[in-house]
Design a protein around this motif. Structure first.
Motif, PDB file in Angstrom:
ATOM      1  N   PRO A  20      -7.810 -11.073  -0.569  1.00  0.00           N
ATOM      2  CA  PRO A  20      -7.136  -9.971   0.241  1.00  0.00           C
ATOM      3  C   PRO A  20      -8.309  -8.951   0.367  1.00  0.00           C
ATOM      4  N   GLU A  21      -8.161  -8.229   1.351  1.00  0.00           N
ATOM      5  CA  GLU A  21      -8.991  -7.132   1.851  1.00  0.00           C
ATOM      6  C   GLU A  21      -8.885  -5.928   0.880  1.00  0.00           C
ATOM      7  N   HIS A  22      -7.690  -5.513   0.563  1.00  0.00           N
ATOM      8  CA  HIS A  22      -7.491  -4.711  -0.544  1.00  0.00           C
ATOM      9  C   HIS A  22      -6.813  -5.302  -1.773  1.00  0.00           C
ATOM     10  N   ARG A  23      -7.107  -4.536  -3.069  1.00  0.00           N
ATOM     11  CA  ARG A  23      -6.439  -4.988  -4.133  1.00  0.00           C
ATOM     12  C   ARG A  23      -4.823  -4.591  -4.112  1.00  0.00           C
ATOM     13  N   ILE A  24      -4.195  -5.493  -4.473  1.00  0.00           N
ATOM     14  CA  ILE A  24      -2.691  -5.352  -4.314  1.00  0.00           C
ATOM     15  C   ILE A  24      -1.805  -5.669  -5.581  1.00  0.00           C
ATOM     16  N   ASN A  25      -0.761  -5.029  -6.131  1.00  0.00           N
ATOM     17  CA  ASN A  25       0.062  -5.276  -6.851  1.00  0.00           C
ATOM     18  C   ASN A  25      -0.715  -5.718  -8.348  1.00  0.00           C
ATOM     19  N   ASP A  26      -0.518  -6.893  -8.945  1.00  0.00           N
ATOM     20  CA  ASP A  26      -1.177  -7.281 -10.177  1.00  0.00           C
ATOM     21  C   ASP A  26      -2.784  -7.386 -10.173  1.00  0.00           C
ATOM     22  N   ARG A  27      -3.255  -7.243  -8.946  1.00  0.00           N
ATOM     23  CA  ARG A  27      -4.908  -7.173  -8.888  1.00  0.00           C
ATOM     24  C   ARG A  27      -5.408  -5.821  -9.038  1.00  0.00           C
ATOM     25  N   ILE A  28      -4.644  -4.763  -9.331  1.00  0.00           N
ATOM     26  CA  ILE A  28      -5.155  -3.409  -9.567  1.00  0.00           C
ATOM     27  C   ILE A  28      -5.565  -3.418 -11.145  1.00  0.00           C
ATOM     28  N   ASP A  60       4.883  -3.359  -1.788  1.00  0.00           N
ATOM     29  CA  ASP A  60       3.630  -3.812  -2.527  1.00  0.00           C
ATOM     30  C   ASP A  60       3.043  -2.455  -2.956  1.00  0.00           C
ATOM     31  N   LEU A  61       2.242  -2.455  -3.811  1.00  0.00           N
ATOM     32  CA  LEU A  61       1.377  -1.489  -4.301  1.00  0.00           C
ATOM     33  C   LEU A  61       0.016  -1.932  -3.855  1.00  0.00           C
ATOM     34  N   VAL A  62      -0.456  -0.876  -2.801  1.00  0.00           N
ATOM     35  CA  VAL A  62      -2.003  -1.430  -2.370  1.00  0.00           C
ATOM     36  C   VAL A  62      -2.752  -0.253  -2.700  1.00  0.00           C
ATOM     37  N   PRO A  70      -8.421   9.449 -10.133  1.00  0.00           N
ATOM     38  CA  PRO A  70      -8.182   7.922 -10.343  1.00  0.00           C
ATOM     39  C   PRO A  70      -8.048   7.398  -8.891  1.00  0.00           C
ATOM     40  N   PRO A  71      -8.069   6.075  -8.717  1.00  0.00           N
ATOM     41  CA  PRO A  71      -7.983   5.322  -7.489  1.00  0.00           C
ATOM     42  C   PRO A  71      -6.572   5.519  -6.829  1.00  0.00           C
ATOM     43  N   VAL A  72      -6.635   5.869  -5.472  1.00  0.00           N
ATOM     44  CA  VAL A  72      -5.292   6.216  -4.714  1.00  0.00           C
ATOM     45  C   VAL A  72      -4.673   4.666  -4.363  1.00  0.00           C
ATOM     46  N   VAL A  73      -3.386   4.847  -4.605  1.00  0.00           N
ATOM     47  CA  VAL A  73      -2.666   3.633  -4.330  1.00  0.00           C
ATOM     48  C   VAL A  73      -1.335   3.997  -3.471  1.00  0.00           C
ATOM     49  N   LYS A  74      -0.957   3.209  -2.635  1.00  0.00           N
ATOM     50  CA  LYS A  74       0.341   3.380  -1.697  1.00  0.00           C
ATOM     51  C   LYS A  74       1.290   2.438  -1.859  1.00  0.00           C
ATOM     52  N   VAL A  75       2.528   3.014  -1.714  1.00  0.00           N
ATOM     53  CA  VAL A  75       3.512   2.181  -1.899  1.00  0.00           C
ATOM     54  C   VAL A  75       3.917   1.486  -0.432  1.00  0.00           C
TER      55      VAL A  75
END
Length: 190
Positions: A20-28, A60-62, A70-75
């Motif tokens: 995937p283009e972005h890290r999502i869910n468990d890949r963070i 998803d947590l993207v 810290p890295p910014v994630v979005k629900v």
């Protein structure tokens, strides 16, 4: 149809899933993240807590900005996120018009009527935001009249002074004397 051979582990390289283009869910893989999104209290959370918040909303947590600290994630719904991103890129591509180079050809003996006619076309091209490459084509013994060609191109530059700027003095390239014009000011719609 023959398939590529599998290696010892049964892995077939042809059917590998793209990353995937972005890290999502468990890949963070960071300890803390800055959480943003709709129906979420923005702030810094532990990654596991942020993941639980996303799962509670069935979203998803993207990771949007991995370089932040810290890295910014979005629900968000990841598929919807990708769709909107692709749509926005397509729209931006459609809005950015590529300027073209239009050509106008003269001969050393071009008369006034043809000169006026071609000047009007060049003005329209420049108003539309395109560059204009005009040249005087010399054939046979006409090469002896290079001064006529230069006078013609300079007269053309004078005529287009309001809408276009001459990029450089006319110069010879083979049997052609060439001058380039760039549009002045903003693009006008007809």
């Amino acid at each position: 149809m023959a398939f590529p051979p599998k290696d010892r582990r049964g892995f077939n390289p042809r059917f590998r899933q793209p990353e995937p283009e972005h890290r999502i869910n468990d890949r963070i893989r960071v300890a803390q993240v800055r959480l943003v999104g709709d129906n979420v209290t923005p702030g810094v959370y532990a990654t596991q807590d942020a993941l639980k918040i996303a799962q509670a909303q069935e979203l998803d947590l993207v990771e949007i900005s991995p370089n932040a600290d810290p890295p910014v994630v979005k629900v968000i719904d990841y598929k919807k996120f990708l769709y909107e991103k692709k749509k926005k890129e397509k729209e931006m591509k459609a809005n950015s018009k590529q300027s073209e180079v239009k050509e106008i050809r003269f001969t050393p003996g071009t008369d006034d009527h043809d000169f006026d006619f071609k000047s009007k076309h060049a003005e329209k091209f420049l108003k539309d935001g395109n560059k204009v490459k005009c040249y005087v084509q010399f054939r046979g013994r006409a090469i002896m009249f290079q001064d006529r060609g230069q006078v013609l191109l300079l007269k053309f530059a004078e005529r287009l002074a309001e809408v276009g700027a001459l990029e450089g003095m006319p110069k010879m390239e083979g049997k052609r004397m060439i001058a380039m014009f760039a549009p002045k000011g903003t693009k006008k719609k007809a």
